[in-house]
Design a protein around this motif. Structure first.
Motif: not given
Length: 158
Positions: A26-50
């Motif tokens: 709904l925000y236009g954000v696509e982050v598939p489950a296999p993506v590995e993400i460390g702690p402290g991720l910051k996403v600004y402006h709701r990440g629209f289109g990321t």
């Protein structure tokens, strides 16, 4: 922690994972489950289109602005035939609005503390604490070491 960041953190949830992926859409954000993400991720402006490719690794304290794309430089080739292996953003990387990081072959690594400027198109690996901008992106400067990495201070231009 923002709503989008919270949703991204829960995208692998055993029961609610699918619902979380739909909410991110709904925000236009696509982050598939296999993506590995460390702690402290910051996403600004709701990440629209990321959009992040499944073969992406984000280190600790990575910052993503809206409209960021991380993926393959050869999307017309079937995934199993692609020369891309992985895109790695090391700790403290900042990717500004509209930037594209696309891997042609092998592993593309964005060094710790690096800034990728707005609307840049990065196709090569970077060193630590560098500043990249333009299309195609080129190194335009470096940042102070880790202690000063969060303030974005320019040490010197390239």
């Amino acid at each position: 922690m923002s709503l989008v960041t919270t949703l991204i953190a829960h995208r692998r949830h055993r029961v609610f994972g699918r619902l979380v992926q739909e909410l991110l859409a709904l925000y236009g954000v696509e982050v598939p489950a296999p993506v590995e993400i460390g702690p402290g991720l910051k996403v600004y402006h709701r990440g629209f289109g990321t959009v992040l490719h499944p073969y992406t690794t984000l280190g600790a304290d990575v910052t993503l602005y809206n409209g960021v794309t991380i993926g393959r430089a050869d999307p017309w080739v079937p995934q199993e035939q692609s020369a891309m292996e992985r895109v790695v953003l090391e700790d403290g990387v900042m990717v500004c609005a509209g930037a594209k990081i696309v891997c042609k072959r092998g592993v593309l690594t964005v060094g710790a503390g690096t800034i990728v400027g707005a609307n840049a198109v990065l196709t090569t690996s970077t060193g630590p604490n560098e500043i990249w901008a333009g299309a195609p992106a080129r190194r335009i400067g470096t940042r102070k070491g880790p202690a000063g990495a969060t303030d974005g201070a320019l040490l010197h231009s390239a």
